[in-house]
Design a protein around this motif. Structure first.
Motif, mmCIF file in Angstrom:
data_model
loop_
_atom_site.group_PDB
_atom_site.id
_atom_site.type_symbol
_atom_site.label_atom_id
_atom_site.label_comp_id
_atom_site.label_asym_id
_atom_site.label_seq_id
_atom_site.Cartn_x
_atom_site.Cartn_y
_atom_site.Cartn_z
ATOM 1 N N GLU A 578 0.858 -1.184 0.000
ATOM 2 C CA GLU A 578 0.000 0.000 0.000
ATOM 3 C C GLU A 578 0.895 1.235 0.000
ATOM 4 O OE1 GLU A 578 -2.819 -0.141 3.174
ATOM 5 O OE2 GLU A 578 -3.607 -2.127 2.610
ATOM 6 N N GLY A 579 1.157 1.773 -1.162
ATOM 7 C CA GLY A 579 2.030 2.936 -1.277
ATOM 8 C C GLY A 579 3.457 2.603 -0.877
ATOM 9 N N ASP A 580 3.967 3.347 0.099
ATOM 10 C CA ASP A 580 5.357 3.133 0.529
ATOM 11 C C ASP A 580 5.463 2.146 1.683
ATOM 12 O OD1 ASP A 580 4.213 4.617 2.512
ATOM 13 O OD2 ASP A 580 5.772 6.162 2.587
ATOM 14 N N GLN A 581 4.380 1.400 1.937
ATOM 15 C CA GLN A 581 4.440 0.436 3.028
ATOM 16 C C GLN A 581 3.978 -0.938 2.563
ATOM 17 O OE1 GLN A 581 1.834 1.739 6.193
ATOM 18 N NE2 GLN A 581 0.018 0.862 5.258
ATOM 19 N N VAL A 582 4.416 -1.925 3.331
ATOM 20 C CA VAL A 582 3.963 -3.300 3.137
ATOM 21 C C VAL A 582 3.156 -3.658 4.376
ATOM 22 C CG1 VAL A 582 4.658 -5.700 2.922
ATOM 23 C CG2 VAL A 582 5.941 -3.921 1.717
ATOM 24 N N LEU A 583 1.873 -3.928 4.188
ATOM 25 C CA LEU A 583 0.984 -4.167 5.318
ATOM 26 C C LEU A 583 0.886 -5.664 5.596
ATOM 27 C CD1 LEU A 583 -0.911 -2.804 7.363
ATOM 28 C CD2 LEU A 583 -2.795 -3.266 5.771
ATOM 29 N N ILE A 584 1.208 -6.019 6.830
ATOM 30 C CA ILE A 584 1.066 -7.402 7.293
ATOM 31 C C ILE A 584 -0.146 -7.445 8.209
ATOM 32 C CG2 ILE A 584 2.185 -9.330 8.456
ATOM 33 C CD1 ILE A 584 4.859 -7.801 7.978
ATOM 34 N N LYS A 585 -1.222 -8.006 7.727
ATOM 35 C CA LYS A 585 -2.470 -8.069 8.505
ATOM 36 C C LYS A 585 -2.593 -9.459 9.113
ATOM 37 C CE LYS A 585 -6.192 -5.894 7.332
ATOM 38 N NZ LYS A 585 -6.441 -5.118 8.575
ATOM 39 N N ASN A 586 -2.489 -9.527 10.434
ATOM 40 C CA ASN A 586 -2.629 -10.774 11.180
ATOM 41 C C ASN A 586 -4.044 -10.808 11.757
ATOM 42 O OD1 ASN A 586 0.463 -11.524 11.333
ATOM 43 N ND2 ASN A 586 0.308 -9.365 11.922
ATOM 44 N N TYR A 587 -4.926 -11.578 11.144
ATOM 45 C CA TYR A 587 -6.334 -11.560 11.530
ATOM 46 C C TYR A 587 -6.737 -12.890 12.166
ATOM 47 C CZ TYR A 587 -7.041 -14.274 7.243
ATOM 48 O OH TYR A 587 -6.980 -15.251 6.272
ATOM 49 N N SER A 588 -7.853 -12.865 12.909
ATOM 50 C CA SER A 588 -8.312 -14.090 13.561
ATOM 51 C C SER A 588 -9.752 -14.459 13.232
ATOM 52 C CB SER A 588 -8.143 -13.969 15.078
ATOM 53 O OG SER A 588 -8.897 -12.892 15.596
ATOM 54 N N GLY A 589 -10.495 -13.582 12.581
ATOM 55 C CA GLY A 589 -11.837 -13.928 12.138
ATOM 56 C C GLY A 589 -12.910 -13.713 13.194
ATOM 57 N N ASP A 590 -14.130 -14.027 12.803
ATOM 58 C CA ASP A 590 -15.277 -13.748 13.667
ATOM 59 C C ASP A 590 -15.379 -14.761 14.805
ATOM 60 O OD1 ASP A 590 -17.717 -15.849 12.824
ATOM 61 O OD2 ASP A 590 -16.193 -15.538 11.277
ATOM 62 N N ARG A 591 -15.963 -14.320 15.896
ATOM 63 C CA ARG A 591 -16.147 -15.173 17.070
ATOM 64 C C ARG A 591 -17.099 -14.485 18.035
ATOM 65 N NH1 ARG A 591 -10.278 -15.367 18.293
ATOM 66 N NH2 ARG A 591 -10.802 -17.293 19.374
ATOM 67 N N LYS A 592 -17.495 -15.211 19.078
ATOM 68 C CA LYS A 592 -18.289 -14.638 20.159
ATOM 69 C C LYS A 592 -17.513 -14.796 21.449
ATOM 70 C CE LYS A 592 -22.816 -15.526 18.067
ATOM 71 N NZ LYS A 592 -24.130 -16.225 18.214
ATOM 72 N N MET A 593 -17.625 -13.795 22.317
ATOM 73 C CA MET A 593 -16.967 -13.853 23.613
ATOM 74 C C MET A 593 -17.988 -13.592 24.714
ATOM 75 S SD MET A 593 -13.309 -11.905 22.972
ATOM 76 C CE MET A 593 -12.688 -12.378 24.601
ATOM 77 N N LYS A 594 -17.898 -14.383 25.762
ATOM 78 C CA LYS A 594 -18.750 -14.190 26.924
ATOM 79 C C LYS A 594 -18.127 -13.156 27.854
ATOM 80 C CE LYS A 594 -21.976 -17.381 26.256
ATOM 81 N NZ LYS A 594 -23.435 -17.042 26.187
ATOM 82 N N LYS A 595 -18.921 -12.493 28.599
ATOM 83 C CA LYS A 595 -18.436 -11.532 29.578
ATOM 84 C C LYS A 595 -17.431 -12.203 30.512
ATOM 85 C CE LYS A 595 -19.899 -8.436 33.302
ATOM 86 N NZ LYS A 595 -21.048 -7.917 34.101
ATOM 87 N N GLY A 596 -16.279 -11.567 30.679
ATOM 88 C CA GLY A 596 -15.235 -12.108 31.539
ATOM 89 C C GLY A 596 -14.265 -13.041 30.827
ATOM 90 N N GLU A 597 -14.593 -13.475 29.593
ATOM 91 C CA GLU A 597 -13.715 -14.369 28.844
ATOM 92 C C GLU A 597 -12.504 -13.591 28.333
ATOM 93 O OE1 GLU A 597 -13.769 -17.187 24.814
ATOM 94 O OE2 GLU A 597 -15.605 -16.186 25.509
ATOM 95 N N SER A 598 -11.350 -14.237 28.367
ATOM 96 C CA SER A 598 -10.117 -13.596 27.900
ATOM 97 C C SER A 598 -9.443 -14.439 26.834
ATOM 98 C CB SER A 598 -9.139 -13.378 29.062
ATOM 99 O OG SER A 598 -9.659 -12.474 30.007
ATOM 100 N N LEU A 599 -8.809 -13.767 25.905
ATOM 101 C CA LEU A 599 -8.003 -14.399 24.870
ATOM 102 C C LEU A 599 -6.629 -13.748 24.874
ATOM 103 C CD1 LEU A 599 -10.599 -14.508 21.956
ATOM 104 C CD2 LEU A 599 -9.679 -16.504 23.161
ATOM 105 N N TYR A 600 -5.606 -14.546 24.591
ATOM 106 C CA TYR A 600 -4.237 -14.037 24.585
ATOM 107 C C TYR A 600 -3.697 -13.982 23.156
ATOM 108 C CZ TYR A 600 -4.014 -14.347 29.660
ATOM 109 O OH TYR A 600 -4.227 -14.153 31.013
#
Length: 995
Positions: A578-600
């Motif tokens: 993208e122009g003068d940069q190379v974009l590295i997009k690290n994605y994880s996709g859609d999901r649902k999280m419950k209140k209090g749930e944590s992801l690392y």
């Protein structure tokens, strides 16, 4: 009328019979060939001539190959007897009928013969099954045999002996023992350190003979690392959470405190220096060894000390074991380390030696000004949300030093974004950036960002070599649906010329790329993207990350898919320009999280290069890779000798301690000749000759990886099952087991390297792939360089971009170790002919990381190698002689020259052919120019020389190709002349000014 005998007399008679039937066990001296007859035999005596002899062998076998072939050999005639019949064959005993051809005399009965097939270094052992060799007429005579007597049981050598800890107790003996202890849920068998517990499915006969004794006695020395064992045998139910409680040992007013004791199986110090607690469970009928370590104080008075050890488990009664130590007056200055066969080095497993993160040369202490952190040749800026704001390098394009001009690695701050189900990014407001650690070696910080729906907690640190570790905890503050959680790394396009990783071999970075997780078959969780003097390696992980196995074993213990980044394989990485940069997009996709749930969403970074090139070290340090007389090596012009395993002074793979006296004698002689000596020693597999093998096995899968077993006969006969068979040396019959990954064996390894450096005098190590991480590598470098020892480390790797290795790039896999290496040797299965210069640059040369290397496969390509300052390492194969090129170096005076590679824009010597590349080694008003062709066929080129940059008057210049054996013939060229070059070859030219 018969009178019944008293029960006590029956027991006495039975015990007398048991002891009377105990066989003598003898250790052989390799009198027969084990690969055809097996490693074990019974030597029997026939007292008189007969057509049939019968012997009952009370062999008490731990193996389960009761259907294996029985081979009977006439000892006098040294001839196999074919008329053989067996009956009642079990693991406990068996009846063998045979024709004693020579009449009275000795006969050998081999009972575990096998054949070896497959690859020589990864063999498959198959035990021969019974065959019918007896004639029908002879078999009819076997009803009237003469008795034969077993004189003794014999193993082919000491290593293969089953005695005494692998001689099993018979079922009636075990039953009787259990009946005698009917009130107990489990039995405890104290055992000395010289008899490591080896079996988990059987009790040794030794224990049944001794009975379930209630105490342990031993003599110890002041200052000793003393150890002993407790064998735990549940007889009624499974035991859960076995624990040991120690008490003080008393001798009048003198005390051996309980704090001097520990149990290796339940407690210790992990490879990372953190306290380790293991829960030990034992199933009913199984045997578990508990190794107890005692640090005997050096100032303890002599005398007899008594106390008690208490063993217990959940829901089980406590069992006391009386302990008596007789302390002698022989104080040990080295804690007994010089006698490892006494298990004195088990204490090394809990070592914290060199754990403190002290700065290692050539690195410099970290310096922080505000949110800017300076390290050797690089700078790292922290954003208010804790993520990288800017990363820069200051290394020159030539990689010869550091300049004042910065080169951006990332073009703008790294962005971490949580996108809700409606596609709207959560507005994470940053607050609370705080620096938690500031030492010369480590700077750490935390930060918090939040929106009404989610919070992001960042915990990170950077180390002096350019390693950065991030722990990003994303917590749902409400039940929420998410379209994506992603992280963008926007790299400067000028710092993203090359790429390797994510299923790409090293080379030019593609303009666009899309990658998805596939951990079952791919050892891929990140990549390196960079230029020669600026780059970034990144690896995506979560809190459950475990280092996988490598080098042919990846598929048996692959990566764990990160729950966060992987998201049930919804995640991935997209790379775009993208122009003068190379974009590295690290994605994880859609999901649902419950209140209090944590992801690392954890990740690591390595900022490259790690340091400038040390070309002078490359030119003056010349390796000889073969065990030979130091005097002979010196005459060949080498300065360092690498001692591989399977050599007289380092025979056993990754266990260089057994022949340490011979090793020291060799090293002392080499030092007198002005040579340095490095040895082969790594963590990946471990020799079966290691003294500590069975104590290590008692730790479950902590040290050794689980697996299907098999492999060479020794492993099947003595380890049994649940392991991965590794490298095997046929001549030595050295059979190794695969290590499991990160474990306390790394603590032992660091201590071992320290001992070899200080006591034996090694000058470094030669690593043949590694299975430990950068923490252990730093510790090793510290102990190797302590007290001004040179501590040279070079790493050899085969090309791991293949199915068995999970299609990983060797350079990417081992990049975390690169800051502490002195040279690369990549290596086996690397194709130097069909790969591009960009592959050489990224996967072989080491130059973008501040390293230089050498070649191996088929001797390498000497013309292409010299473009990167590489030669082949001699003497690996026929014709692998680097001396002609060394001679050119010395004639030219390459020491002190400046290497200016073809990748440098202002390289003073170029060619007019895109497929013919030139690297200049400039010194004063002369240059040694290495030229190599990647053209598809023979071609020619013209030199493009910047005479002003070289400081040479073109009117007085000469362009000479010196004679180099197996490389080029002597010739000369003129400026502007067309120069021919054969396919895959090149030139070494000296450009200088005539006097």
């Amino acid at each position: 009328m018969k009178t019944a005998l008293p029960l006590s007399l029956i027991c006495l008679l039975l015990c007398t019979v048991i002891h009377a039937q105990e066989l003598k066990y003898v250790v052989g001296q390799n009198q027969w060939t084990g690969d055809s007859l097996g490693n074990h035999r019974a030597v029997v005596q026939v007292s008189q001539a007969s057509e049939v002899a019968k012997v009952t062998i009370d062999w008490r076998r731990r193996d389960k190959h009761t259907d294996s072939e029985i081979i009977v050999v006439d000892a006098q005639a040294n001839k196999r007897i074919l008329n053989v019949k067996t009956e009642n064959i079990s693991r406990e005993s068996g009846d063998v009928f045979f024709e004693p051809l020579s009449g009275a005399g000795q006969y050998y009965i081999y009972y575990l013969p096998y054949k070896v097939s497959g690859r020589a270094n990864y063999p498959t052992t198959t035990y021969l099954t019974k065959t019918e060799t007896a004639s029908p007429a002879w078999k009819n005579l076997s009803a009237k045999p003469v008795p034969a007597k077993v004189l003794y049981m014999e193993s082919i050598n000491e290593l293969n002996s089953f005695y005494p800890m692998e001689v099993i107790a018979k079922a009636p003996e075990v039953k009787r023992l259990v009946a005698d202890n009917a009130s107990k849920n489990y039995l405890v068998f104290p055992e000395d350190r010289m008899h490591p517990i080896k079996m988990t499915d059987d009790l040794p006969q030794r224990w049944v003979s001794n009975g379930a004794i209630s105490g342990f006695k031993s003599e110890v020395s002041p200052g000793e690392n003393f150890s002993f064992q407790l064998g735990i045998y549940p007889v009624k139910t499974d035991l859960k959470n076995i624990r040991i409680r120690f008490t003080d040992l008393k001798n009048g007013k003198n005390t051996l405190p309980a704090s001097a004791f520990s149990c290796l199986n339940t407690d210790g110090t992990g490879w990372d220096g953190k306290k380790l607690t293991n829960k030990v469970n034992v199933a009913k009928g199984k045997v578990q060894a508990l190794w107890c370590l005692t640090d005997i104080p050096g100032n303890i008075p002599a005398g007899t000390y008594t106390g008690t050890i208490f063993v217990t488990a959940d829901g089980a009664a406590e069992t006391p074991v009386a302990l008596t130590f007789t302390v002698n007056a022989n104080k040990l200055a080295d804690k007994g380390i010089s006698e490892p066969q006494k298990q004195t080095r088990l204490a090394w497993l809990n070592s914290t030696l060199a754990q403190e993160n002290q700065v290692i040369s050539p690195y410099i202490p970290l310096q922080r000004e505000g949110n800017s952190i300076a390290l050797l040749g690089r700078k790292f800026n922290v954003s208010p949300n804790g993520l990288p704001e800017n990363i820069q390098t200051y290394f020159t394009p030539e990689m010869t030093g550091v300049s004042k001009t910065a080169k951006n690695i990332i073009q703008s701050p790294v962005k971490f974004q949580v996108v809700n189900a409606s596609g709207t990014p959560e507005k994470l407001v940053a607050k609370g950036l705080k620096y938690t650690t500031q030492t010369p070696g480590t700077i750490g910080w935390t930060a918090t960002s939040s929106s009404p729906n989610v919070s992001m907690d960042v915990k990170a640190h950077i180390e002096f070599d350019g390693f950065v570790a991030y722990e990003i905890k994303v917590t749902a503050l409400k039940d929420i649906g998410l379209a994506d959680i992603f992280m963008d790394i926007p790299m400067n396009k000028d710092a993203a010329r090359y790429m390797m990783g994510l299923n790409l071999k090293g080379g030019k970075r593609p303009a666009a790329f899309d990658w998805k997780w596939e951990v079952a078959t791919k050892n891929q969780d990140g990549a390196w993207i960079g230029d020669v003097n600026a780059g970034l390696n990144f690896s995506l992980r979560d809190e459950q990350y475990v280092r996988p196995l490598n080098t042919n074993f990846y598929l048996q213990k692959p990566l764990l898919l990160p729950a966060s980044w992987g998201n049930a394989n919804k995640g991935g990485i997209k790379i775009s320009e993208e122009g003068d940069q190379v974009l590295i997009k690290n994605y994880s996709g859609d999901r649902k999280m419950k209140k209090g749930e944590s992801l690392y969403y954890n990740f690591t970074l390595l900022i490259t290069p790690f340091h400038a090139l040390d070309t002078d070290f490359q030119w003056k340090t010349r390796f000889f890779h073969k065990y030979d007389n130091p005097d002979s090596i010196k005459t060949k012009g080498a300065t360092v000798v690498n001692i591989h395993h399977a050599t007289p002074i380092n025979p056993f793979v990754n266990y260089p301690f057994i022949e340490h006296k011979a090793m020291k004698e060799y090293i002392d002689k080499a030092h007198q000749d002005g040579l340095q000596v490095k040895i082969y020693n790594t963590i990946r597999e471990l020799s079966n000759s290691a003294y500590e093998l069975f104590p290590l096995r008692s730790l479950g899968h902590e040290i050794f990886s689980p697996g299907k077993g098999n492999g060479y006969a020794w492993l099947q006969e003595h380890v049994g099952e649940d392991y991965i068979a590794a490298w095997y040396v046929p001549g030595l019959k050295d059979a190794a087991l695969v290590n499991s990954g990160m474990s306390r064996w790394h603590n032992y390894y660091v201590e071992g390297m320290n001992w070899l450096t200080q006591k034996v005098g090694i000058d470094g190590i030669y690593l043949d792939d590694v299975a430990f991480d950068r923490t252990t590598m730093k510790r090793v470098k510290r102990v190797l360089t302590k007290d001004n020892h040179p501590g040279i480390i070079d790493l050899h790797s085969a090309n791991q971009y293949n199915k068995n290795d999970g299609f990983n790039n060797s350079a990417n896999l081992y990049m975390e170790h690169f800051p502490y290496l002195n040279r690369l040797w990549f290596g086996e299965y690397f194709d130097y002919e069909k790969n591009s210069p960009d592959f050489f640059m990224t996967e072989v040369s080491g130059i973008p990381f501040g390293l230089m290397g050498e070649m191996l496969q088929d001797g390498g390509n000497p013309w292409r190698g010299m473009v990167y300052g590489m030669t082949n390492r001699m003497p690996w194969g026929e014709g692998d002689d680097a001396r002609p090129i060394w001679k050119v170096w010395d004639t030219f005076g390459i020491q002190g020259s400046k290497m200016i590679g073809y990748w440098v824009e202002n390289n003073p010597v170029k060619t007019d052919a895109a497929t013919v590349l030139a690297t200049s080694y400039v010194k004063g008003k002369s240059a040694l120019v290495s030229i190599a062709s990647w053209a598809e066929g023979d071609t020619d080129f013209h030199l493009k020389i910047d005479w002003k940059a070289l400081g040479i008057d073109p009117a007085k210049a000469s362009i000479e190709a010196p004679e180099v054996k197996n490389f080029q013939n002597k010739t000369s060229f003129s400026d502007g002349q067309s120069i021919p070059v054969a396919k895959g070859k090149g030139w070494l030219l000296i450009i200088s000014e005539k006097p």
